[in-house]
Scaffold this active site. Structure first.
Site, mmCIF file in Angstrom:
data_model
loop_
_atom_site.group_PDB
_atom_site.id
_atom_site.type_symbol
_atom_site.label_atom_id
_atom_site.label_comp_id
_atom_site.label_asym_id
_atom_site.label_seq_id
_atom_site.Cartn_x
_atom_site.Cartn_y
_atom_site.Cartn_z
ATOM 1 N N LYS A 14 0.908 -1.278 0.025
ATOM 2 C CA LYS A 14 0.035 -0.119 -0.124
ATOM 3 C C LYS A 14 0.991 1.157 0.251
ATOM 4 O O LYS A 14 0.469 2.249 -0.369
ATOM 5 C CB LYS A 14 -0.935 -0.131 1.150
ATOM 6 C CG LYS A 14 -0.614 -0.122 2.472
ATOM 7 C CD LYS A 14 -1.717 -0.082 3.590
ATOM 8 C CE LYS A 14 -1.237 -0.316 5.140
ATOM 9 N NZ LYS A 14 -0.286 0.593 5.502
ATOM 10 N N ARG A 89 -7.634 2.396 10.947
ATOM 11 C CA ARG A 89 -7.423 0.923 11.080
ATOM 12 C C ARG A 89 -8.310 0.072 12.148
ATOM 13 O O ARG A 89 -8.402 -1.165 12.216
ATOM 14 C CB ARG A 89 -5.979 0.635 11.727
ATOM 15 C CG ARG A 89 -4.761 0.484 10.524
ATOM 16 C CD ARG A 89 -3.514 0.487 11.273
ATOM 17 N NE ARG A 89 -2.517 -0.383 10.654
ATOM 18 C CZ ARG A 89 -1.411 0.264 10.133
ATOM 19 N NH1 ARG A 89 -1.654 1.409 9.690
ATOM 20 N NH2 ARG A 89 -0.653 -0.633 9.587
ATOM 21 N N ARG A 128 11.358 -8.365 2.918
ATOM 22 C CA ARG A 128 11.414 -6.891 3.047
ATOM 23 C C ARG A 128 12.297 -6.769 4.314
ATOM 24 O O ARG A 128 13.028 -5.689 4.617
ATOM 25 C CB ARG A 128 10.151 -6.232 3.400
ATOM 26 C CG ARG A 128 9.955 -4.644 3.668
ATOM 27 C CD ARG A 128 8.728 -4.014 3.550
ATOM 28 N NE ARG A 128 7.869 -3.957 4.790
ATOM 29 C CZ ARG A 128 6.773 -3.568 5.002
ATOM 30 N NH1 ARG A 128 5.844 -3.047 3.709
ATOM 31 N NH2 ARG A 128 6.139 -3.593 6.006
ATOM 32 N N ARG A 134 13.277 -3.004 8.540
ATOM 33 C CA ARG A 134 12.131 -2.499 9.541
ATOM 34 C C ARG A 134 12.036 -3.173 10.865
ATOM 35 O O ARG A 134 11.759 -4.505 10.636
ATOM 36 C CB ARG A 134 11.259 -2.486 8.641
ATOM 37 C CG ARG A 134 10.436 -1.001 8.460
ATOM 38 C CD ARG A 134 9.181 -1.052 7.791
ATOM 39 N NE ARG A 134 8.080 -1.420 8.470
ATOM 40 C CZ ARG A 134 6.811 -1.031 8.087
ATOM 41 N NH1 ARG A 134 6.548 -0.397 6.845
ATOM 42 N NH2 ARG A 134 5.654 -1.431 8.794
ATOM 43 N N ARG A 145 0.657 -8.864 13.483
ATOM 44 C CA ARG A 145 0.315 -7.780 12.821
ATOM 45 C C ARG A 145 -1.158 -8.130 11.558
ATOM 46 O O ARG A 145 -1.838 -7.481 11.443
ATOM 47 C CB ARG A 145 1.344 -7.071 11.719
ATOM 48 C CG ARG A 145 2.395 -6.311 12.849
ATOM 49 C CD ARG A 145 3.707 -5.896 12.211
ATOM 50 N NE ARG A 145 3.376 -4.996 11.243
ATOM 51 C CZ ARG A 145 4.569 -5.185 10.061
ATOM 52 N NH1 ARG A 145 5.395 -5.528 9.999
ATOM 53 N NH2 ARG A 145 4.136 -4.166 9.078
HETATM 54 P P1 AMP Z 1 2.367 0.838 8.351
HETATM 55 O O1 AMP Z 1 3.524 1.417 8.018
HETATM 56 O O2 AMP Z 1 0.831 1.342 7.849
HETATM 57 O O3 AMP Z 1 2.400 -0.678 8.294
HETATM 58 O O4 AMP Z 1 2.396 1.192 9.867
HETATM 59 C C1 AMP Z 1 3.307 0.534 10.799
HETATM 60 C C2 AMP Z 1 2.802 0.640 12.390
HETATM 61 O O5 AMP Z 1 2.523 2.080 12.779
HETATM 62 C C3 AMP Z 1 1.694 -0.178 12.606
HETATM 63 O O6 AMP Z 1 2.089 -1.678 12.885
HETATM 64 C C4 AMP Z 1 1.368 0.550 14.095
HETATM 65 O O7 AMP Z 1 2.109 0.303 15.068
HETATM 66 C C5 AMP Z 1 1.465 1.929 13.517
HETATM 67 N N1 AMP Z 1 0.325 2.577 12.899
HETATM 68 C C6 AMP Z 1 0.152 3.170 11.663
HETATM 69 N N2 AMP Z 1 -1.056 3.541 11.313
HETATM 70 C C7 AMP Z 1 -1.727 3.219 12.668
HETATM 71 C C8 AMP Z 1 -3.114 3.366 13.138
HETATM 72 N N3 AMP Z 1 -3.975 4.195 12.109
HETATM 73 N N4 AMP Z 1 -3.494 3.325 14.297
HETATM 74 C C9 AMP Z 1 -2.581 2.647 15.181
HETATM 75 N N5 AMP Z 1 -1.316 2.471 14.927
HETATM 76 C C10 AMP Z 1 -0.999 2.757 13.756
#
Ligand code: AMP
Length: 192
Positions: A14, A89, A128, A134, A145
């Site tokens: 995404k 989310r 990744r 990461r 996750r």
């Molecule tokens: P992402 O890069 O979108 O996979 O986000 C990485 C991490 O950031 C997630 O696993 C959460 O720990 C945190 N995170 C990102 N967006 C949100 C959200 N909308 N609500 C809560 N935690 C978030």
């Protein structure tokens, strides 16, 4: 003017697709994950708080996340539309976003969901992990996750489906091909 969301499980691509959509539609892409990671890197109070949750694959609490999104959506570069990547989310975040948008007399045009099955996602995320290092891409955290996505974020998708603004795109395949599918789906949704 487009206001849209991109939703997908971890590893669905995404972030990559969000950048491309943002370029093509000329709207700013806002990734909550990227904002958190930038804060973690800068060791800001927000980053120090968020890191505790991110490293375990948990969601950062709404009390932190919602305010951060509200502030970001009040910045001037959002006037011509936006693409939110990684928010909302949870259904509570959907309600919060509804409020923010209602206050500005705005609404979402399109919610795009990228789909991929769990086995493919685990495979991609492990790849990744090797490339980017990461801290939340490791075998112990990947499954939780994905589980969190199924438990919480699929309910978000269902809400937007009920509202008739959801469009789903198969996220499996070469990146350019997925981008073509995505752009076609957005066009079709906007024309509807
Ligand atoms: P992402 O890069 O979108 O996979 O986000 C990485 C991490 O950031 C997630 O696993 C959460 O720990 C945190 N995170 C990102 N967006 C949100 C959200 N909308 N609500 C809560 N935690 C978030």
């Amino acid at each position: 003017m487009t206001r849209m969301l991109i939703i997908g499980p971890p590893g669905s691509g995404k972030g990559t697709q969000a950048e491309r959509i943002s370029e093509r539609l000329g709207v700013v892409a806002i990734s909550t994950g990227d904002i958190f990671r930038a804060n973690v890197k800068g060791e800001t109070p927000l980053g120090i708080e968020a890191k505790k949750y991110m490293d375990n694959g948990d969601f950062v609490p709404d009390s932190v996340t919602n305010k951060m999104v509200r502030d970001r959506l009040n910045e001037s570069d959002v006037e011509n539309g936006f693409l939110l990547d990684g928010y909302p989310r949870t259904t509570a975040q959907v309600d919060y976003l509804d409020e923010i948008l209602a206050n500005g007399d705005e609404k979402l045009d399109v919610v795009l969901q990228l789909t991929a099955d769990d086995e493919e996602l685990v495979h991609r995320l492990l790849g990744r992990a090797k490339e980017t290092g990461r801290s939340d891409d490791n075998a112990a955290v990947i499954r939780p996750r994905l589980d969190l996505y199924h438990q919480q974020t699929e309910a978000v998708v269902a809400k937007y489906a009920e509202r008739g603004i959801l469009t789903q795109v198969d996220g499996i395949g070469p990146i350019d091909e997925v981008t073509n599918r995505v752009m076609q789906a957005i066009k079709a949704a906007q024309a509807a």
